[in-house]
Design an enzyme around this catalytic site. Structure first.
Site, PDB file in Angstrom:
ATOM      1  N   HIS A 202       0.743  -1.362  -0.041  1.00  0.00           N
ATOM      2  CA  HIS A 202       0.024  -0.019   0.100  1.00  0.00           C
ATOM      3  C   HIS A 202       0.946   1.289   0.113  1.00  0.00           C
ATOM      4  CE1 HIS A 202      -3.468   2.403   0.823  1.00  0.00           C
ATOM      5  NE2 HIS A 202      -2.930   3.021   1.798  1.00  0.00           N
TER       6      HIS A 202
ATOM      7  N   ASP B  96       2.295   1.772  -3.338  1.00  0.00           N
ATOM      8  CA  ASP B  96       1.274   2.225  -4.185  1.00  0.00           C
ATOM      9  C   ASP B  96       1.153   3.999  -4.069  1.00  0.00           C
ATOM     10  OD1 ASP B  96      -0.855   1.742  -6.351  1.00  0.00           O
ATOM     11  OD2 ASP B  96      -2.176   2.027  -4.482  1.00  0.00           O
TER      12      ASP B  96
END
Length: 105
Positions: free
Chosen positions: A77, A80
């Site tokens: 995450h 990202d």
């Protein structure tokens, strides 16, 4: 997940998120015709990405030294967030240039 990886992940998320928000703010400023302010805001955004990237570099250096990084959803995450913020900055720079061109006509 180790405490260190957790801290690095949230460092990346925090700085990258701030950087993306500043890039969005810069687009809004450019849209209002405040080109100089927009460019100054982008400088701040890029400083945030630099800070996020330092956390990422810490991970890369660790791996290069033979310390395997434990993968987790939070780390993915974080990566990202970083990549999205960097892409958003590139688009923000383009938008600012376009709004500047419109303003100069």
């Amino acid at each position: 997940m180790s405490e260190k990886i957790f801290e690095i992940s949230f460092g990346i998320i925090s700085y990258a998120g701030d950087a993306k928000g500043l890039a969005f703010e810069a687009i809004s400023l450019a849209k209002e015709g405040k080109i100089d302010e927009a460019r100054e805001t982008m400088i701040k955004s890029k400083e945030g990405i630099t800070k996020a990237h330092r956390f990422q570099t810490e991970l890369i250096q660790g791996e290069a030294s033979g310390n395997k990084t434990e993968m987790s959803v939070i780390l993915v995450h974080a990566q990202d967030h970083l990549m999205n913020a960097m892409n958003f900055q590139q688009l923000a720079d383009e938008f600012i240039d376009l709004y500047e061109r419109i303003e100069s006509k």
